[in-house]
Structures are given as structure tokens and as C-alpha cells.
Design a protein around this motif. Sequence first.
Motif, mmCIF file in Angstrom:
data_model
loop_
_atom_site.group_PDB
_atom_site.id
_atom_site.type_symbol
_atom_site.label_atom_id
_atom_site.label_comp_id
_atom_site.label_asym_id
_atom_site.label_seq_id
_atom_site.Cartn_x
_atom_site.Cartn_y
_atom_site.Cartn_z
ATOM 1 N N MET A 1 42.820 79.705 -20.421
ATOM 2 C CA MET A 1 42.845 78.588 -21.365
ATOM 3 C C MET A 1 41.508 77.875 -21.394
ATOM 4 N N GLU A 2 40.901 77.683 -20.227
ATOM 5 C CA GLU A 2 39.604 77.017 -20.169
ATOM 6 C C GLU A 2 38.540 77.847 -20.883
ATOM 7 N N VAL A 3 38.567 79.169 -20.673
ATOM 8 C CA VAL A 3 37.618 80.041 -21.360
ATOM 9 C C VAL A 3 37.838 79.990 -22.867
ATOM 10 N N PHE A 4 39.106 79.994 -23.293
ATOM 11 C CA PHE A 4 39.406 79.915 -24.723
ATOM 12 C C PHE A 4 38.854 78.632 -25.329
ATOM 13 N N VAL B 1 28.287 85.104 -16.636
ATOM 14 C CA VAL B 1 29.099 86.311 -16.495
ATOM 15 C C VAL B 1 28.806 87.220 -17.684
ATOM 16 N N ALA B 2 29.316 88.455 -17.614
ATOM 17 C CA ALA B 2 29.118 89.400 -18.714
ATOM 18 C C ALA B 2 29.960 88.996 -19.923
ATOM 19 N N LEU C 1 32.670 83.256 -34.744
ATOM 20 C CA LEU C 1 34.102 83.200 -34.521
ATOM 21 C C LEU C 1 34.673 81.973 -35.201
ATOM 22 N N SER C 2 35.911 82.078 -35.638
ATOM 23 C CA SER C 2 36.610 80.926 -36.186
ATOM 24 C C SER C 2 38.047 80.955 -35.682
ATOM 25 N N PHE D 1 31.209 84.177 -28.029
ATOM 26 C CA PHE D 1 31.476 84.755 -26.721
ATOM 27 C C PHE D 1 30.209 84.757 -25.865
ATOM 28 N N THR D 2 29.089 85.113 -26.495
ATOM 29 C CA THR D 2 27.837 85.248 -25.757
ATOM 30 C C THR D 2 27.379 83.923 -25.170
ATOM 31 N N ALA D 3 27.500 82.834 -25.953
ATOM 32 C CA ALA D 3 27.056 81.527 -25.457
ATOM 33 C C ALA D 3 27.852 81.113 -24.229
#
Length: 298
Positions: A7-10, A28-29, A56-57, A19-21
Motif C-alpha cells: 500500500m505504501e509503494v502504491f 531498489v530496482a 501512469l494515471s 515507477f522509476t522515480a
Amino acid sequence: MDRLQAMEVFVRVAEAGSFTAVADRLNVARSAITRQIAALEAHLGTKLLARSTRRLSLTSSGSAYLEKCREILAMVEAAEGDLAGEKQAPRGQIRASVPMSFGVRHLMPLVADFITTYPEVSVDVEFSDRRVNLIEEGMDFAVRISEQIDPSLVIRRLSRSSLTVVASPAYLDRHGRPQHPEELLQHHCLTYTLGSSLGWNFSVNGEPYSVPIKGRFRANNGDALLDAAIRGLGIVREPTFLTSQAVRAGLLEVLLPEYSATELHIYAVFPGTRYVPHRVRTLVDYLAERIGPVPYWD
């Protein structure tokens, strides 16, 4: 799958739109981030993010889920913070956005002292005069300087500063010393382009008085304008946290002090939907204490 971590990553991906930022921020990768989001979507049985070649949206499900995630993560952090209490030494990363000139001149030495005092804290500072979106850019707080405080913001007052009109003795010897704000019409005035360029505001006999200004040099940085004023290019109106040292050194003279009563508020602003972590509160309190209600530059 660790659902809280996912959830935190989301939330981070949704706010950054990349994703890259987020992968770079967490060191991490990128594939690790995409796997966590894919696992979360599989668990929920719905798409949270719409992927395109550019960015992304959020899907409609993603938008609704994002707000719930923020609430849950804020409650978890609040519960842990309350249990840890003020006795625990602050630790973890702090991300802050601060104004360029004020940040470099006055905040950077204090942040360095803070990091030395609390070795388990890391601080990521963005020096910029633009007004960042704290939630979208993942900032814990921003330092802002303004004549008026927005009552809708969650803030902590740090200090104050005054606006002052100054020019070099050499310029004033050539062009004269204005005795009233209206005389600025006959002078070269140096303009800060990120503020209002319509005029400078004064108080004359207790009433607001605005003077349209013109000049041959404009910039979006206070230090650049200060240097131009010291070099005799014109008159500038800037905060005392920028001008006080040059005034004390005799490089600049203060003009129209009886008409310049504008006070600026210096404050920290927080994302309104989030619990303020102990480490962030500790840093902001530290800055307020070190600067002082009557700032050292005055």
C-alpha cells in the motif's frame, strides 16, 4: 505479500506518477516496484493504475483505493508515533522543499547541525522557489514565505521577516534618494518575477499605497537581484533575511523605512491528509527554535 508495504509503494507511485522515480527514491530496482503493484492488483482483483508510454494515471478504482490507503497508513504511523513517544530519537528520511535563497543562506546550516545531532535521520532537500504539490511530489513539508497565511493549510510558524527597500550608495549618489514611494517612478527598480510585478505596496498615512515599478533588470532569484542592487543597477525591495548583511556592511542603504511596514510570515506547511512523523516535527521545531521568533538576521 506485505500488504502495508505494498500500500505504501502504491501511494508513492500514485503520487509520483512513475515507477522509476519511486524505485530511485527507495534505492531498489524498478522491477521490484512493478511486481509489488502487480501483486496488489492481483490481490484486489482490479487495476489500480493505467499505464501508458508517457506516464501512469489512476483508474477510478485506484483513486478510491488511494484515499483509503492514505488514511490507513496515516493511522498506522500515528499509532506507532504515539507509542514511541517523544523519548525515541528521530530516525528515517525527511523530504523537504525550501526557497532557494532563504534555504541556502539560513536553513542549510541548521539542517547540517540537525543531521549531526541526530545521526539516524537523513534529509533530502529540494531548493526551489516554485510552490510544490507536497502530496504529488512526496514531500514531508515545505518552507514558505508569504505576506498572508492560507488558513486552509496545516502549518507551523517558524519566524518572520520584513520587506525593505534598498539601493547602493553609488546608485543613490547618481540618481538621488527617494523620500516618498511615488518618487520610485523616477528610478530603476529591480523586479522579482515570481511575485507580483504590478507594483510595490506601501503604507502612507495608514492607507495602502501601491507604486507601479519599472526597470531594466528582472530575475526569479533574490540573490541575483541583491547582487544587481549592490552593483548599482537600481533599487530593490527584498526581505531582511537577504539584505541585512549587506546593509550592515555599508553596501546598501535602507530607503523609505517609515512607509515599508510589510511583514512576511515564514512557516512550514505539511500535507493536510497525513500524520506528521516524529522526525519531521522534531526538525521543524528545531528550525523554529534556532531561527527564533525575532530572527537573528534582524
